[in-house]
Enzyme design. Structure first.
Site, PDB file in Angstrom:
ATOM      1  CD  GLU A  79     -22.976 -23.694   9.043  1.00  0.00           C
ATOM      2  OE1 GLU A  79     -22.192 -23.394   8.119  1.00  0.00           O
ATOM      3  OE2 GLU A  79     -23.946 -24.441   8.883  1.00  0.00           O
ATOM      4  CG  LEU A  80     -14.764 -21.626  10.148  1.00  0.00           C
ATOM      5  CD1 LEU A  80     -14.568 -22.164  11.558  1.00  0.00           C
ATOM      6  CD2 LEU A  80     -13.809 -22.340   9.187  1.00  0.00           C
ATOM      7  CB  ILE A 103      -9.281   5.264  -7.128  1.00  0.00           C
ATOM      8  CG1 ILE A 103      -7.829   5.675  -6.915  1.00  0.00           C
ATOM      9  CG2 ILE A 103      -9.336   4.020  -7.972  1.00  0.00           C
ATOM     10  CD1 ILE A 103      -7.097   6.161  -8.159  1.00  0.00           C
ATOM     11  CB  SER A 133     -15.424   3.814  -3.792  1.00  0.00           C
ATOM     12  OG  SER A 133     -14.136   3.412  -3.428  1.00  0.00           O
ATOM     13  NE  ARG A 150     -13.882  -9.533   2.946  1.00  0.00           N
ATOM     14  CZ  ARG A 150     -13.291  -8.335   2.918  1.00  0.00           C
ATOM     15  NH1 ARG A 150     -12.899  -7.754   4.019  1.00  0.00           N
ATOM     16  NH2 ARG A 150     -13.121  -7.721   1.769  1.00  0.00           N
ATOM     17  CB  CYS A 151     -17.339 -15.792   2.183  1.00  0.00           C
ATOM     18  SG  CYS A 151     -16.927 -16.940   3.492  1.00  0.00           S
ATOM     19  CG  HIS A 159      -7.574   1.982 -10.135  1.00  0.00           C
ATOM     20  ND1 HIS A 159      -6.467   2.577  -9.568  1.00  0.00           N
ATOM     21  CD2 HIS A 159      -7.978   1.039  -9.251  1.00  0.00           C
ATOM     22  CE1 HIS A 159      -6.236   2.018  -8.386  1.00  0.00           C
ATOM     23  NE2 HIS A 159      -7.131   1.076  -8.182  1.00  0.00           N
ATOM     24  CG  HIS A 197      -4.539  -0.853   0.824  1.00  0.00           C
ATOM     25  ND1 HIS A 197      -3.778  -0.141  -0.076  1.00  0.00           N
ATOM     26  CD2 HIS A 197      -5.451  -1.522   0.093  1.00  0.00           C
ATOM     27  CE1 HIS A 197      -4.215  -0.390  -1.306  1.00  0.00           C
ATOM     28  NE2 HIS A 197      -5.216  -1.220  -1.231  1.00  0.00           N
ATOM     29  CB  CYS A 203      -6.890   1.596  -3.983  1.00  0.00           C
ATOM     30  SG  CYS A 203      -7.979   0.334  -4.690  1.00  0.00           S
TER      31      CYS A 203
HETATM   32  N1  GLN Z   1     -13.525   2.628  -8.713  1.00  0.00           N
HETATM   33  C1  GLN Z   1     -13.299   1.606  -7.750  1.00  0.00           C
HETATM   34  C2  GLN Z   1     -13.252   2.186  -6.360  1.00  0.00           C
HETATM   35  O1  GLN Z   1     -12.798   3.262  -6.184  1.00  0.00           O
HETATM   36  C3  GLN Z   1     -12.002   0.889  -8.023  1.00  0.00           C
HETATM   37  C4  GLN Z   1     -11.700  -0.100  -6.969  1.00  0.00           C
HETATM   38  C5  GLN Z   1     -10.683  -1.095  -7.367  1.00  0.00           C
HETATM   39  O2  GLN Z   1     -10.109  -1.021  -8.419  1.00  0.00           O
HETATM   40  N2  GLN Z   1     -10.453  -2.066  -6.541  1.00  0.00           N
HETATM   41  O3  GLN Z   1     -13.670   1.588  -5.416  1.00  0.00           O
HETATM   42 ZN    ZN Z   2      -7.282  -0.242  -6.656  1.00  0.00          ZN
END
Ligand code: GLN
Ligand code: ZN
Length: 754
Positions: free
Chosen positions: A17-18, A432, A434, A516-517, A642, A695, A727
């Site tokens: 709920e929160l 990396i 995705s 975030r959960c 990674h 990020h 990443c």
């Molecule tokens: N292979 C994953 C991705 O690219 C690695 C993600 C991660 O290490 N947090 O999303």
């Molecule tokens: Zn990463």
């Protein structure tokens, strides 16, 4: 009489709920009143549950709109200058989440949990000013609901220890100033009642750093203790042993001391010492951060042992830490296998365990419901010890007969063979794993999961995504391609769902940060892999291109660290089982013609123990596991890994021992500074330090990427350097990813000509 306590209770609510009201509030779809109303309903409900379970020491000020360290920043009034002009909730959420041009405070993991706190930002000019409103109001609120709570506060020493300064000064220079405010606060609190318990959370004293500053305990706590006779101070620690702190506290005149006897079993060594004082012991005997039922009889035996040393009227039984770290209740879990459900205990069920153990330890009679729960506890543990859902002879046999941890040749030989086959030049480019997880993609996956669309429709959509992903990477000129991970919701859940020995709760949410959960999968039994998990999509992608597609797996250590893991066999054993699953997957990928395979260990560093004495053991187990998982790779198959961080100084030898052919890491934000350690220790394997920060939505231009590559080349030779983002790209949009990768390839081409 032995009493009972709970360190603190979760706050997100049984139906999150929160989370929901917070996100609506941020989106301006809910008013402040609505937010406060939900908060008050939740607090009331959580208090009631604890009261119904007859818990003696129930907390107030364990509720928070975001995080308790953040609340403490407000209480102490130490707001960094850049937030000037803001107040109330606007200030509160700006501190946590930033606002327009104002950067948020940093956030980092709370000890070795997956919960994140907001990092206080101080400097030698920081001024403190008390704002006790929330604390006082919450106490009164609970009292109106018929409960005299213990008030939870983050202790001043832990608060300063977790702070960072932005002027290079030492936060402890502020100790006297901060104490003045804590004293004022206690004075206000003392007016609330004739007798009032205040729990100071000081978990810093379960770390090696804490051991170095134990001399601060007595001066600080004697001072706080002298503020008012009405106040009874409880000094709380959790997650590990706090023996050095106990040595100080036994000399103090505070009321009580809370120790974790689940994750800090060594605390038992302090019992005799504590017995000789007047201290009341709050003994954490119920696991507050894992989800399995306690063995009530076994716990009772332990309590009986403690109570021969500590007098019963000075003993209080409860959770090993705040119940914030476990899901709320099993009551919504109607889809879980009946047996598996009978082995679980979430927050509400843990309250019952505490109540029952306390009664039994006091030789009181259980009522009918309690008796039923007690009998069920015995029965479920019996089924657990023999259940074929858990115990798989084949898996156990295989683990016993593991003999090979090592790949067939050493790195120097492997890399020669690989370079011949893979035929890449200098500064190869890759990503990396995705690519953007668009909302359409999420909808498709959800619809398929719910049975709303057919397998064909779902798979066609996934194929389309992969086709586009491959096409873009080819056009852009990336050397080693990926399929983009469109079929994966989460890097652990995706694998857990396909492994035997894993179960998934419907509502087992735990707060990770703010609203975030996460819903960690439940690793309840011996783990095995009935079928290949990734081969279909990786080979689909490989068949679409002449370039090499990198297979993408999550490593055993990360799978383990991001799951709720069974506690009936050693972690090392479980990790080996997981490693064998990955090992088989690698063999299958390899047999299907995949030449490069990445095994992600995003959570490798997170699993590090809080105390140095346990580090060697963790490292050995983590390295062994990783090596076991990749030992099926032929010398010609290139193994990448990674890791999502950049500080390798402490662990570089361990990283080297993992013996991956290529490691990609997150160095962007630190230029080449942190990379120097790789050169310093003569690291031989290949490295892909991220050349831009994924990020942030910002698109890096060619020039800045080129500069970053140049900086990297100052530290590592071009023959061993890979060029990649820092990443996975799943949280970014295509509009950001495309130009960024195009610039990355352009910059790399320029760098090759240097
Ligand atoms: N292979 C994953 C991705 O690219 C690695 C993600 C991660 O290490 N947090 O999303
Ligand atoms: Zn990463």
């Amino acid at each position: 009489m032995i009493k009972s306590y709970v360190t603190g209770f979760g706050r997100i609510g049984e139906q999150r709920e929160l989370k929901k009201v917070l996100e609506n509030f941020w989106a301006k779809k809910a008013t402040k009143d609505e937010l406060e109303k939900t908060a008050s309903i939740l607090k009331k409900r959580h208090w009631k549950y604890q009261k119904d379970a007859q818990i003696d020491f129930i907390s107030s000020n364990d509720f928070s709109f975001y995080d308790l360290v953040l609340d403490t920043i407000i209480t102490l009034g130490c707001i960094p200058d850049r937030f000037k002009g803001l107040d109330g909730l606007e200030l509160y959420f700006a501190l946590a989440r930033g606002q327009k041009d104002i950067k948020a405070l940093e956030m980092t993991k709370w000890f070795n949990t997956n919960y994140h706190y907001i990092v206080p930002e101080l400097n030698k000019n920081t001024k403190f000013k008390l704002n006790s409103q929330k604390i006082i109001n919450e106490y009164k609120e609970a009292k109106e609901n018929g409960i005299k709570t213990k008030i939870n506060l983050i202790g001043p020493i832990t608060f300063l220890a977790l702070s960072k300064t932005n002027d290079g000064s030492c936060s402890f220079e502020l100790l006297n100033d901060i104490l003045v405010v804590y004293e004022e606060l206690l004075e206000e609190i003392s007016k609330l009642d004739d007798e009032i318990f205040v729990q100071f959370d000081e978990p810093i004293f379960v770390t090696d750093f804490g051991d170095k500053i134990v001399d601060k305990i007595l001066p600080v706590y004697e001072k706080l203790n002298s503020v008012s006779k009405n106040i009874k101070i409880i000094f709380a620690t959790y997650f590990e042993e706090a023996l050095k702190a106990v040595d100080e506290l036994v000399k103090s005149s505070i009321y009580g001391l809370e120790l974790d006897f689940v994750y800090g079993q060594k605390n038992e060594l302090a019992l005799e010492k504590i017995a000789k004082t007047d201290l009341t012991l709050f003994a954490g005997i119920i696991d507050g951060r894992n989800v399995w039922k306690s063995d009530i009889d076994e716990r009772l035996e332990f309590v009986n042992k403690i109570s021969t040393i500590i007098p019963k009227d000075r003993l209080v039984l409860g959770t090993s830490c705040s119940l914030l770290h476990v899901p709320f209740s099993l009551k919504y879990e109607d889809k879980l296998n009946k047996d598996i459900k009978s082995w679980l205990s979430f927050a509400l069920e843990k309250l019952e365990e505490i109540a029952i153990i306390t009664k039994l330890a006091n030789n009181q009679e259980l009522n009918e419901t309690e008796n039923k729960i007690y009998q069920e506890n015995k029965n479920s543990l019996k089924t657990k010890s023999t259940s074929t859902l858990i115990h798989d002879k084949n898996v156990q046999q295989r683990v016993k007969s593991i003999s090979k941890f090592q790949r067939e040749k050493d790195f120097a030989e492997r890399i020669k063979i690989q370079r011949q086959i893979l035929n890449y030049g200098i500064l190869p480019t890759t990503t990396i794993g995705s690519f953007p997880q668009t909302s359409e993609l999420r909808q498709v996956r959800n619809a398929y999961k719910k049975g709303l669309i057919s397998k064909e429709v779902y798979e066609d959509d996934i194929k389309d995504y992969i086709d586009n992903c491959i096409k873009f990477q080819e056009e852009c000129g990336i050397d080693v391609l990926v399929h983009g991970e469109p079929e994966r919701n989460d890097m652990v859940e995706y694998f857990g769902e396909q492994l035997k020995g894993y179960a998934f709760s419907k509502n087992g949410w735990v707060q990770s940060y703010g609203s975030r959960c996460v819903k960690p999968p439940l690793l309840f039994g011996d783990v095995s892999r009935p079928e290949p998990m990734t081969v279909k999509w990786i080979t689909y992608a490989q068949n679409k291109t002449k370039k090499i597609v990198k297979g993408m797996l999550t490593g055993p250590v990360t799978i383990l660290n991001w799951s709720f893991v069974r506690n009936d066999i050693p972690r090392g054993e479980i990790a080996k089982q997981l490693a064998l699953c990955i090992n088989d997957e690698i063999a299958d990928l390899q047999n299907s013609g995949i030449k490069i395979i990445q095994v992600d260990e995003a959570a490798f560093k997170e699993g590090y123990p809080l105390r140095e004495v346990n580090v060697a053991e963790y490292e050995k187990f983590a390295v062994d596991c990783f090596k076991l998982s990749v030992s099926s790779a032929k010398a010609s198959t290139q193994i990448h890994t990674h890791m999502c961080y950049s500080e390798f100084n402490d662990i570089i030898k361990t990283i080297e021992a993992m013996d991956a052919d290529v490691i990609s890491i997150e160095t962007t934000r630190s230029g080449n500074e942190l990379l120097k350690i790789f050169a310093k220790v003569g690291y031989k394997q290949e490295v892909g330090p991220g050349v831009y920060d994924i990020h942030s939505p910002r698109i890096p231009n060619t020039k800045e990427i080129l500069n970053q590559i140049k900086a990297l080349l100052e530290v590592l030779p071009k023959e061993r350097l890979w060029i990649n983002p820092d990443c996975g790209l799943k949280t970014r949009k295509w509009e950001e990813v495309k130009p960024s990768l195009i610039n990355l390839v352009k910059a790399t081409k320029l760098a090759r000509e240097l």
